[in-house]
Design an enzyme around this catalytic site. Sequence first.
Site, PDB file in Angstrom:
ATOM      1  N   TYR A   1      17.906   7.071   8.805  1.00 12.18           N
ATOM      2  CA  TYR A   1      16.581   6.553   9.194  1.00 12.18           C
ATOM      3  C   TYR A   1      16.326   6.697  10.685  1.00 12.18           C
ATOM      4  O   TYR A   1      15.170   6.844  11.103  1.00 12.18           O
ATOM      5  CB  TYR A   1      16.401   5.106   8.707  1.00 12.18           C
ATOM      6  CG  TYR A   1      16.119   5.078   7.228  1.00 12.18           C
ATOM      7  CD1 TYR A   1      14.857   5.406   6.732  1.00 12.18           C
ATOM      8  CD2 TYR A   1      17.127   4.807   6.317  1.00 12.18           C
ATOM      9  CE1 TYR A   1      14.606   5.440   5.384  1.00 12.18           C
ATOM     10  CE2 TYR A   1      16.888   4.841   4.954  1.00 12.18           C
ATOM     11  CZ  TYR A   1      15.620   5.153   4.485  1.00 12.18           C
ATOM     12  OH  TYR A   1      15.375   5.196   3.144  1.00 12.18           O
TER      13      TYR A   1
ATOM     14  N   ASP B   1       5.925   6.649   7.821  1.00  9.08           N
ATOM     15  CA  ASP B   1       5.495   7.073   9.156  1.00  9.08           C
ATOM     16  C   ASP B   1       4.185   6.365   9.511  1.00  9.08           C
ATOM     17  O   ASP B   1       3.587   5.689   8.680  1.00  9.08           O
ATOM     18  CB  ASP B   1       5.331   8.609   9.215  1.00  9.08           C
ATOM     19  CG  ASP B   1       4.209   9.106   8.307  1.00  9.08           C
ATOM     20  OD1 ASP B   1       3.046   8.687   8.487  1.00  9.08           O
ATOM     21  OD2 ASP B   1       4.481   9.933   7.394  1.00  9.08           O
TER      22      ASP B   1
ATOM     23  N   HIS C   1       5.756   0.946   1.054  1.00 12.71           N
ATOM     24  CA  HIS C   1       7.217   1.103   1.079  1.00 12.71           C
ATOM     25  C   HIS C   1       7.837   0.810   2.434  1.00 12.71           C
ATOM     26  O   HIS C   1       8.938   1.261   2.715  1.00 12.71           O
ATOM     27  CB  HIS C   1       7.585   2.532   0.630  1.00 12.71           C
ATOM     28  CG  HIS C   1       7.280   2.797  -0.813  1.00 12.71           C
ATOM     29  ND1 HIS C   1       7.124   4.061  -1.336  1.00 12.71           N
ATOM     30  CD2 HIS C   1       7.086   1.938  -1.850  1.00 12.71           C
ATOM     31  CE1 HIS C   1       6.853   3.973  -2.630  1.00 12.71           C
ATOM     32  NE2 HIS C   1       6.817   2.695  -2.967  1.00 12.71           N
TER      33      HIS C   1
ATOM     34  N   GLY D   1      -1.260  13.974  -2.028  1.00  7.14           N
ATOM     35  CA  GLY D   1       0.123  14.289  -1.694  1.00  7.14           C
ATOM     36  C   GLY D   1       1.173  13.351  -2.242  1.00  7.14           C
ATOM     37  O   GLY D   1       2.130  13.033  -1.543  1.00  7.14           O
TER      38      GLY D   1
HETATM   39  P1  OAD Z   1       7.079  13.320  -3.413  1.00  6.75           P
HETATM   40  O1  OAD Z   1       7.980  14.159  -2.569  1.00  6.75           O
HETATM   41  O2  OAD Z   1       7.603  12.808  -4.698  1.00  6.75           O
HETATM   42  O3  OAD Z   1       5.756  14.138  -3.737  1.00  6.75           O
HETATM   43  C1  OAD Z   1       5.083  14.857  -2.725  1.00  6.75           C
HETATM   44  C2  OAD Z   1       3.788  15.389  -3.277  1.00  6.75           C
HETATM   45  O4  OAD Z   1       3.115  16.037  -2.213  1.00  6.75           O
HETATM   46  C3  OAD Z   1       3.941  16.415  -4.409  1.00  6.75           C
HETATM   47  O5  OAD Z   1       3.011  16.124  -5.446  1.00  6.75           O
HETATM   48  C4  OAD Z   1       3.595  17.733  -3.720  1.00  6.75           C
HETATM   49  O6  OAD Z   1       2.974  18.665  -4.619  1.00  6.75           O
HETATM   50  C5  OAD Z   1       2.609  17.282  -2.672  1.00  6.75           C
HETATM   51  N1  OAD Z   1       2.493  18.156  -1.498  1.00  6.75           N
HETATM   52  C6  OAD Z   1       3.423  18.973  -0.953  1.00  6.75           C
HETATM   53  N2  OAD Z   1       2.927  19.588   0.142  1.00  6.75           N
HETATM   54  C7  OAD Z   1       1.653  19.124   0.289  1.00  6.75           C
HETATM   55  C8  OAD Z   1       0.607  19.377   1.241  1.00  6.75           C
HETATM   56  N3  OAD Z   1       0.783  20.211   2.270  1.00  6.75           N
HETATM   57  N4  OAD Z   1      -0.565  18.718   1.073  1.00  6.75           N
HETATM   58  C9  OAD Z   1      -0.759  17.867   0.042  1.00  6.75           C
HETATM   59  N5  OAD Z   1       0.192  17.610  -0.881  1.00  6.75           N
HETATM   60  C10 OAD Z   1       1.373  18.227  -0.760  1.00  6.75           C
HETATM   61  O7  OAD Z   1       6.578  12.126  -2.464  1.00  6.75           O
HETATM   62  P2  OAD Z   1       5.924  10.729  -2.851  1.00  6.75           P
HETATM   63  O8  OAD Z   1       5.112  10.835  -4.102  1.00  6.75           O
HETATM   64  O9  OAD Z   1       5.259  10.226  -1.629  1.00  6.75           O
HETATM   65  O10 OAD Z   1       9.943   5.978  -1.352  1.00  6.75           O
HETATM   66  O11 OAD Z   1       7.201   9.859  -3.125  1.00  6.75           O
HETATM   67  C11 OAD Z   1       7.055   8.500  -3.463  1.00  6.75           C
HETATM   68  C12 OAD Z   1       8.198   7.697  -2.926  1.00  6.75           C
HETATM   69  O12 OAD Z   1       9.449   8.258  -3.333  1.00  6.75           O
HETATM   70  C13 OAD Z   1       8.295   7.699  -1.422  1.00  6.75           C
HETATM   71  O13 OAD Z   1       7.458   6.744  -0.809  1.00  6.75           O
HETATM   72  C14 OAD Z   1       9.726   7.387  -1.169  1.00  6.75           C
HETATM   73  C15 OAD Z   1      10.391   8.200  -2.250  1.00  6.75           C
HETATM   74  O14 OAD Z   1      11.548   7.714  -2.704  1.00  6.75           O
HETATM   75  C16 OAD Z   1      10.767   5.345  -0.494  1.00  6.75           C
HETATM   76  O15 OAD Z   1      11.342   5.867   0.435  1.00  6.75           O
HETATM   77  C17 OAD Z   1      10.910   3.910  -0.784  1.00  6.75           C
END
Ligand code: OAD
Length: 232
Positions: free
Chosen positions: A53, A89, A104, A169
């Site tokens: 982190y 962030d 989160h 995203g």
């Molecule tokens: P993910 O990594 O699971 O998903 C990221 C999403 O962003 C995917 O649907 C991609 O297709 C999309 N993506 C990638 N590049 C992009 C771009 N340039 N513009 C728009 N979209 C794009 O991330 P989260 O759904 O945020 O929790 O994950 C949820 C949680 O899982 C996070 O908050 C984290 C993790 O474990 C904790 O840390 C507690």
Amino acid sequence: MKRVVVLTGAGISAESGLGTFRGSNGLWEGHDVQEVASPEGFARDPELVLNFYNERRAQANQAHPNPGHLALKELEEHYDVVIITQNVDDLHERAGSSQVLHLHGELKLARSVADEQCVIEWDQDIHLGDKAPDGQQLRPHIVWFGEAVPMIVEAAQVMATADIVIIVGTSLVVYPANTLMDFARQECPIYVVDPYRPQFSSENPVIFYEEIGSTGVPKLVQHLIDAKNQEI
Ligand code: OAD
């Protein structure tokens, strides 16, 4: 003023140089997510988790908001915008968005390992031996897998007040964030900006912008501004 509720995930910060979680073989910056984002992982190797982190905090501090974050700030001039972000962030705040709810946790806060209410502002590395005001070891103020998500109740209440929902995203695989759309009112449109369609079902009208955030969000924001101007 109509209310727009925006749910964001790692994808909106991807073009600011911050890695998504499920991008490369399920690894997050080379680590198994369970290893660095769970109470068990922290118990096993606290130094590894703190260092992980510390790197994320340093990386986020170097990053800048991209056109996706900035367009959501611009939307505030036309709508009452509330952002619910899964991101830790502060790029939404640095873009100027005024109502941001972190589901989160936040990299710029730290808490006691013994008391989740004992939270302080902390914008430096956390080391073993750094103490919270209660005398206990500090840890990042991040919701790890298996931990409760205290902000989910407020987030659901906010979602229920939306006239328009935007999702940007997020893969929508993490519970309970992926249930928030269910709280939107029946006719409320849900716009989704993501280059890969996240899988979810909804009775609401769903409109996809299958593209990256830095182009898709400004396009959608312009569409919503035009729609509002036509109403006047
Ligand atoms: P993910 O990594 O699971 O998903 C990221 C999403 O962003 C995917 O649907 C991609 O297709 C999309 N993506 C990638 N590049 C992009 C771009 N340039 N513009 C728009 N979209 C794009 O991330 P989260 O759904 O945020 O929790 O994950 C949820 C949680 O899982 C996070 O908050 C984290 C993790 O474990 C904790 O840390 C507690």
